[in-house]
Design a protein around this motif. Structure first.
Motif, mmCIF file in Angstrom:
data_model
loop_
_atom_site.group_PDB
_atom_site.id
_atom_site.type_symbol
_atom_site.label_atom_id
_atom_site.label_comp_id
_atom_site.label_asym_id
_atom_site.label_seq_id
_atom_site.Cartn_x
_atom_site.Cartn_y
_atom_site.Cartn_z
ATOM 1 N N ARG A 134 0.821 -1.198 0.000
ATOM 2 C CA ARG A 134 0.000 0.000 0.000
ATOM 3 C C ARG A 134 0.863 1.258 0.000
ATOM 4 N N THR A 137 2.664 1.762 -3.550
ATOM 5 C CA THR A 137 1.753 2.027 -4.673
ATOM 6 C C THR A 137 0.977 3.331 -4.490
ATOM 7 N N GLU A 138 0.550 3.621 -3.275
ATOM 8 C CA GLU A 138 -0.286 4.801 -3.038
ATOM 9 C C GLU A 138 0.520 6.058 -2.741
ATOM 10 N N ARG A 139 1.725 5.895 -2.152
ATOM 11 C CA ARG A 139 2.473 7.091 -1.754
ATOM 12 C C ARG A 139 3.839 7.234 -2.425
ATOM 13 N N LYS A 144 1.271 -1.043 -9.502
ATOM 14 C CA LYS A 144 0.829 -2.184 -8.698
ATOM 15 C C LYS A 144 1.394 -3.505 -9.208
ATOM 16 N N GLN A 263 3.562 5.687 -11.311
ATOM 17 C CA GLN A 263 2.218 6.156 -11.631
ATOM 18 C C GLN A 263 2.173 7.675 -11.448
ATOM 19 N N ALA A 266 0.063 9.289 -8.437
ATOM 20 C CA ALA A 266 0.410 9.118 -7.023
ATOM 21 C C ALA A 266 0.918 10.422 -6.446
#
Length: 273
Positions: A134, A137-139, A144, A263, A266
């Protein structure tokens, strides 16, 4: 049977390379070895469940034989392990993030802090995978698909804390405890053995103690010395796992940036100015 672990590790690597080159013809042996590995992991879990009882027996013998005074150096031992892990995380990981990861170390450590807490408290690289996935991928902006590949791989073979720092410090500590002088060749063997053995260290709590026996065997140190540090292994394991998981997340960001796998959406994916 003779404790020649380096030869076994090298031979195992050659077998793995040969299986990959043979492809379909080597598939039956690959499945057999994989099944055997699962059996050994299960045996390891069974042993770890009995570890508290074994540690109680070991520490009772140590205190009864040598007295409480032998436990005083353990505080310094724990301090050295934590200091070495902290330096490795800040200097090595932080430096790579700044130079190759495209972001400031402060941003990086802030983004992965919750995953580090999970690693520190669970002492398990595998148990920290959801939080680490998490975070990257998110920060950190890692795709992913790539994160799903590199993080489990890192949890298996990237063991800077368990395989690099801990065996080296523990081996020197045990040698000093028994008054055994180490030569430069011994230090070289410690570095080489710890690095190679770390690849085979499982990402579950307590397995670093098992891998420490490999290093001690190679340089001829008494395995009984493990009894002195077994009781505090959980405290040390927290720092080791924190180092391992932080390294996995650092590699994810650095390689993802070099291979254009970031990404854009992000929040921390953009490079620091």
């Amino acid at each position: 049977t003779e404790g020649n672990v380096l030869q076994i590790v090298v031979f195992a690597a050659l077998v793995g390379i040969a299986i990959q080159r043979l492809k379909e013809r080597g598939e039956p042996l690959r499945k057999t070895i994989k099944s055997g590995a699962e059996v050994m992991y299960e045996i390891t879990r069974m042993v770890l469940q009995l570890t508290p009882i074994g540690v109680l027996g070991l520490m009772s013998w140590v205190i009864g034989e040598y007295g409480f005074s032998t436990l005083l150096p353990l505080a310094k031992f724990v301090g050295v392990i934590y200091l070495a892990c902290l330096i490795h995380i800040i200097v090595v990981y932080g430096g790579l993030i700044r130079t190759a990861g495209g972001m400031s170390p402060w941003q990086f450590f802030k983004a992965i802090f919750d995953a580090q807490i999970v690693a520190f408290t669970t002492c398990s690289s595998f148990g920290s995978l959801p939080a680490a996935h998490r975070a990257v991928t998110e920060r950190l902006g890692v795709s992913k698909d790539y994160a799903s590949f590199v993080l489990p791989l890192g949890a298996t073979i990237n063991m800077d804390g368990c395989g690099g720092i801990y065996p080296a410090v523990a081996s020197i500590f045990i040698a000093q405890l028994y008054g055994i002088p180490l030569e430069w060749m011994d230090y070289g063997l410690i570095m080489l053995t710890a690095t190679l053995a770390s690849v085979g260290t499982a990402g579950v709590p307590g397995t670093a103690l098992v891998m420490l026996t490999v290093t001690l065997n190679v340089i001829g140190l008494p395995l009984e010395g493990i009894a002195f540090i077994a009781a505090i292994d959980r405290i040390i394991d927290m720092a080791r796992t924190l180092t391992n998981v932080t390294g996995d997340m650092m590699v994810s960001r650095v390689v993802a940036r070099s291979e254009n796998l970031l990404q854009d959406q992000a929040p921390l994916a953009t490079e620091s100015k």
